[in-house]
Design an enzyme around this catalytic site. Sequence first.
Site, PDB file in Angstrom:
ATOM      1  N   SER A  41      -4.169  64.834 -23.755  1.00  0.00           N
ATOM      2  CA  SER A  41      -5.028  66.019 -23.755  1.00  0.00           C
ATOM      3  C   SER A  41      -4.450  67.078 -22.833  1.00  0.00           C
ATOM      4  O   SER A  41      -3.817  66.756 -21.816  1.00  0.00           O
ATOM      5  CB  SER A  41      -6.416  65.596 -23.267  1.00  0.00           C
ATOM      6  OG  SER A  41      -7.183  66.729 -22.941  1.00  0.00           O
ATOM      7  N   TYR A  47     -12.466  60.919 -17.367  1.00  0.00           N
ATOM      8  CA  TYR A  47     -11.840  60.990 -18.690  1.00  0.00           C
ATOM      9  C   TYR A  47     -10.430  61.574 -18.566  1.00  0.00           C
ATOM     10  O   TYR A  47      -9.451  60.999 -19.037  1.00  0.00           O
ATOM     11  CB  TYR A  47     -12.695  61.843 -19.651  1.00  0.00           C
ATOM     12  CG  TYR A  47     -11.939  62.234 -20.896  1.00  0.00           C
ATOM     13  CD1 TYR A  47     -11.694  61.294 -21.900  1.00  0.00           C
ATOM     14  CD2 TYR A  47     -11.410  63.519 -21.057  1.00  0.00           C
ATOM     15  CE1 TYR A  47     -10.966  61.634 -23.035  1.00  0.00           C
ATOM     16  CE2 TYR A  47     -10.686  63.869 -22.183  1.00  0.00           C
ATOM     17  CZ  TYR A  47     -10.463  62.927 -23.162  1.00  0.00           C
ATOM     18  OH  TYR A  47      -9.730  63.263 -24.283  1.00  0.00           O
ATOM     19  N   LYS A  95      -6.491  59.835 -19.048  1.00  0.00           N
ATOM     20  CA  LYS A  95      -5.386  60.296 -19.908  1.00  0.00           C
ATOM     21  C   LYS A  95      -4.111  60.441 -19.081  1.00  0.00           C
ATOM     22  O   LYS A  95      -3.020  60.069 -19.514  1.00  0.00           O
ATOM     23  CB  LYS A  95      -5.738  61.644 -20.559  1.00  0.00           C
ATOM     24  CG  LYS A  95      -6.844  61.553 -21.589  1.00  0.00           C
ATOM     25  CD  LYS A  95      -6.349  60.885 -22.851  1.00  0.00           C
ATOM     26  CE  LYS A  95      -7.475  60.516 -23.786  1.00  0.00           C
ATOM     27  NZ  LYS A  95      -7.094  59.635 -24.869  1.00  0.00           N
TER      28      LYS A  95
HETATM   29  P1  NAD Z   1     -13.588  59.752 -31.736  1.00  0.00           P
HETATM   30  O1  NAD Z   1     -14.560  59.197 -30.755  1.00  0.00           O
HETATM   31  O2  NAD Z   1     -14.119  60.405 -32.944  1.00  0.00           O
HETATM   32  O3  NAD Z   1     -12.563  58.612 -32.180  1.00  0.00           O
HETATM   33  C1  NAD Z   1     -12.208  57.537 -31.356  1.00  0.00           C
HETATM   34  C2  NAD Z   1     -12.362  56.266 -32.171  1.00  0.00           C
HETATM   35  O4  NAD Z   1     -11.972  55.149 -31.368  1.00  0.00           O
HETATM   36  C3  NAD Z   1     -13.798  56.013 -32.631  1.00  0.00           C
HETATM   37  O5  NAD Z   1     -13.791  55.754 -34.019  1.00  0.00           O
HETATM   38  C4  NAD Z   1     -14.236  54.776 -31.839  1.00  0.00           C
HETATM   39  O6  NAD Z   1     -15.132  53.980 -32.583  1.00  0.00           O
HETATM   40  C5  NAD Z   1     -12.910  54.099 -31.561  1.00  0.00           C
HETATM   41  N1  NAD Z   1     -12.852  53.298 -30.326  1.00  0.00           N
HETATM   42  C6  NAD Z   1     -13.235  53.664 -29.085  1.00  0.00           C
HETATM   43  N2  NAD Z   1     -12.992  52.658 -28.200  1.00  0.00           N
HETATM   44  C7  NAD Z   1     -12.415  51.666 -28.909  1.00  0.00           C
HETATM   45  C8  NAD Z   1     -11.927  50.376 -28.564  1.00  0.00           C
HETATM   46  N3  NAD Z   1     -12.001  49.922 -27.307  1.00  0.00           N
HETATM   47  N4  NAD Z   1     -11.386  49.607 -29.542  1.00  0.00           N
HETATM   48  C9  NAD Z   1     -11.332  50.057 -30.821  1.00  0.00           C
HETATM   49  N5  NAD Z   1     -11.797  51.262 -31.214  1.00  0.00           N
HETATM   50  C10 NAD Z   1     -12.322  52.056 -30.257  1.00  0.00           C
HETATM   51  O7  NAD Z   1     -12.642  60.749 -30.919  1.00  0.00           O
HETATM   52  P2  NAD Z   1     -11.568  61.799 -31.451  1.00  0.00           P
HETATM   53  O8  NAD Z   1     -12.098  63.156 -31.180  1.00  0.00           O
HETATM   54  O9  NAD Z   1     -11.132  61.451 -32.822  1.00  0.00           O
HETATM   55  O10 NAD Z   1     -10.413  61.546 -30.414  1.00  0.00           O
HETATM   56  C11 NAD Z   1      -9.346  60.646 -30.677  1.00  0.00           C
HETATM   57  C12 NAD Z   1      -8.459  60.550 -29.445  1.00  0.00           C
HETATM   58  O11 NAD Z   1      -7.982  61.849 -29.107  1.00  0.00           O
HETATM   59  C13 NAD Z   1      -9.188  60.034 -28.201  1.00  0.00           C
HETATM   60  O12 NAD Z   1      -8.301  59.206 -27.484  1.00  0.00           O
HETATM   61  C14 NAD Z   1      -9.489  61.291 -27.424  1.00  0.00           C
HETATM   62  O13 NAD Z   1      -9.589  61.059 -26.047  1.00  0.00           O
HETATM   63  C15 NAD Z   1      -8.269  62.136 -27.749  1.00  0.00           C
HETATM   64  N6  NAD Z   1      -8.523  63.578 -27.599  1.00  0.00           N
HETATM   65  C16 NAD Z   1      -9.556  64.149 -28.287  1.00  0.00           C
HETATM   66  C17 NAD Z   1      -9.808  65.509 -28.149  1.00  0.00           C
HETATM   67  C18 NAD Z   1     -10.952  66.160 -28.874  1.00  0.00           C
HETATM   68  O14 NAD Z   1     -11.279  67.304 -28.564  1.00  0.00           O
HETATM   69  N7  NAD Z   1     -11.572  65.539 -29.875  1.00  0.00           N
HETATM   70  C19 NAD Z   1      -9.012  66.272 -27.295  1.00  0.00           C
HETATM   71  C20 NAD Z   1      -7.959  65.665 -26.624  1.00  0.00           C
HETATM   72  C21 NAD Z   1      -7.722  64.301 -26.784  1.00  0.00           C
HETATM   73  C1  UD1 Z   2     -13.661  69.398 -23.147  1.00  0.00           C
HETATM   74  C2  UD1 Z   2     -13.138  68.613 -21.989  1.00  0.00           C
HETATM   75  C3  UD1 Z   2     -11.720  68.169 -22.265  1.00  0.00           C
HETATM   76  C4  UD1 Z   2     -11.672  67.393 -23.560  1.00  0.00           C
HETATM   77  C5  UD1 Z   2     -12.268  68.243 -24.676  1.00  0.00           C
HETATM   78  C6  UD1 Z   2     -12.360  67.483 -25.960  1.00  0.00           C
HETATM   79  C7  UD1 Z   2     -14.372  69.532 -20.071  1.00  0.00           C
HETATM   80  C8  UD1 Z   2     -14.254  70.217 -18.765  1.00  0.00           C
HETATM   81  N1  UD1 Z   2     -13.239  69.389 -20.773  1.00  0.00           N
HETATM   82  O1  UD1 Z   2     -12.872  70.560 -23.278  1.00  0.00           O
HETATM   83  O2  UD1 Z   2     -11.258  67.366 -21.199  1.00  0.00           O
HETATM   84  O3  UD1 Z   2     -10.332  67.050 -23.865  1.00  0.00           O
HETATM   85  O4  UD1 Z   2     -13.593  68.650 -24.320  1.00  0.00           O
HETATM   86  O5  UD1 Z   2     -13.264  66.441 -25.897  1.00  0.00           O
HETATM   87  O6  UD1 Z   2     -15.446  69.127 -20.474  1.00  0.00           O
HETATM   88  N2  UD1 Z   2     -19.336  75.671 -24.317  1.00  0.00           N
HETATM   89  C9  UD1 Z   2     -20.518  76.397 -24.303  1.00  0.00           C
HETATM   90  N3  UD1 Z   2     -21.661  75.807 -24.761  1.00  0.00           N
HETATM   91  C10 UD1 Z   2     -21.677  74.533 -25.256  1.00  0.00           C
HETATM   92  C11 UD1 Z   2     -20.460  73.806 -25.279  1.00  0.00           C
HETATM   93  C12 UD1 Z   2     -19.322  74.399 -24.787  1.00  0.00           C
HETATM   94  O7  UD1 Z   2     -20.544  77.541 -23.854  1.00  0.00           O
HETATM   95  O8  UD1 Z   2     -22.748  74.047 -25.633  1.00  0.00           O
HETATM   96  C13 UD1 Z   2     -18.103  76.304 -23.840  1.00  0.00           C
HETATM   97  C14 UD1 Z   2     -17.482  75.596 -22.661  1.00  0.00           C
HETATM   98  O9  UD1 Z   2     -17.926  76.167 -21.455  1.00  0.00           O
HETATM   99  C15 UD1 Z   2     -15.998  75.852 -22.891  1.00  0.00           C
HETATM  100  C16 UD1 Z   2     -15.868  76.015 -24.398  1.00  0.00           C
HETATM  101  O10 UD1 Z   2     -17.174  76.236 -24.896  1.00  0.00           O
HETATM  102  O11 UD1 Z   2     -15.630  77.047 -22.297  1.00  0.00           O
HETATM  103  C17 UD1 Z   2     -15.277  74.782 -25.065  1.00  0.00           C
HETATM  104  O12 UD1 Z   2     -16.026  73.652 -24.616  1.00  0.00           O
HETATM  105  P1  UD1 Z   2     -15.745  72.201 -25.202  1.00  0.00           P
HETATM  106  O13 UD1 Z   2     -15.780  72.235 -26.670  1.00  0.00           O
HETATM  107  O14 UD1 Z   2     -16.681  71.267 -24.499  1.00  0.00           O
HETATM  108  O15 UD1 Z   2     -14.245  71.900 -24.787  1.00  0.00           O
HETATM  109  P2  UD1 Z   2     -13.530  71.951 -23.348  1.00  0.00           P
HETATM  110  O16 UD1 Z   2     -14.508  72.097 -22.255  1.00  0.00           O
HETATM  111  O17 UD1 Z   2     -12.437  72.948 -23.416  1.00  0.00           O
END
Ligand code: NAD
Ligand code: UD1
Length: 339
Positions: free
Chosen positions: A126, A151, A155
Amino acid sequence: MNKAVLVTGGAGYIGSHTTVELLEAGHQVVILDNLCNANREVFNRIEQITGNAPIFIQGDIRNSLTLDLVMQLYPIHTVIHFAGLKAVGESGQQPLNYYENNVHGTIVLCQAMQRAGIKRLIFSSSATVYGEEAPVPYIETLPRGKTSNPYGTSKSMVEQVLTDLYKADPEWSIVLLRYFNPIGAHDSGLIGEDPRGIPNNLMPYIAQVAIGRLQQLSIFGSDYPTQDGTCERDYLHVVDLAIGHLKSMQALDSAGIHIYNLGTGQPVSVLSMVKTFEEVTQQPLPYRITDRRAGDLAAFWADASKAENELGWKAERTLKQMIEDTWRWQSNNPNGYER
Ligand code: NAD
Ligand code: UD1
């Protein structure tokens, strides 16, 4: 069976979109997911889109017996590792759970890969690993910085574990993908983000306000040092992100630790996201400005040139497409996968 890709967490938001792209590109896919944050219905949807079904094993990455079995049963050549917990606020309340799933889980997975002789791994990292003080745009040559929640720290810790693993055994090829803010959904409207409970992230919150599941969006702060005072982020389409995983498989052909930012390189403010959403969907979006959310940074976005130069990957989908696709998914599935 041909060689297969093991996708941990493949039932989740990013994993399901990546599975679709893998299947459409002709890969065999084995998914390992414990369904703690996913719904089985996603597999029917993946099959509807691709005409193909991934192999699904319900299990946990922390269970080494399960992993050994999966790696014995299927000819896995690459692991794409999405499984983990991702809610920033919750990670502050349950640090042990987050370190256990994200850090310990990855270690157990790598140990099983080592036993099976599989040394090709793509890890979901991330942008949060750049920390609170990094200058923007974030570029891969910056060191990892001080993270503000368990979290983010998990990472960063995994990145360190994987770097040390490569140092100890230079046969490994490992890609660390630093995602910026993925939003959007597959353009079929069949798969998308389906958070459990009240969403923490901006786009699913907006979508649920627009569909009437939530009353009003809170914009967290309008006094940031940005153009309109609200926070700026680099939002990218989840399908572009999924394609980034396929493109980054080519980097696995040379051993090493390969780090790539996956983002558009364009900052977008919360307020302009709200306005664009209203314009694109013609849905009114009630909102109010509230206090800042603890831990939020004013603005960050990617320098995504390394992925373009080395992998030929560039985020192609526009903000309008991200919103249209989110809205199609949300309107077709007002309650997500729960019909
Ligand atoms: P998500 O929660 O939709 O997907 C994660 C999946 O992993 C889920 O289906 C969950 O059931 C499964 N899981 C969790 N723990 C597990 C375990 N111990 N064993 C087996 N399965 C398990 O999340 P996502 O948004 O698809 O994110 C995927 C990856 O990307 C995560 O590692 C997350 O931290 C990373 N990531 C996500 C974002 C984002 O904004 N969505 C941003 C940066 C990084
Ligand atoms: C967050 C996490 C980041 C993670 C990512 C995806 C934090 C500080 N960071 O990113 O580590 O990888 O989610 O899971 O939480 N916002 C509003 N109202 C809302 C929701 C969000 O104003 O109800 C704003 C937030 O202040 C931010 C932007 O929207 O400025 C994006 O928020 P969000 O989608 O939660 O992502 P990040 O905070 O960037």
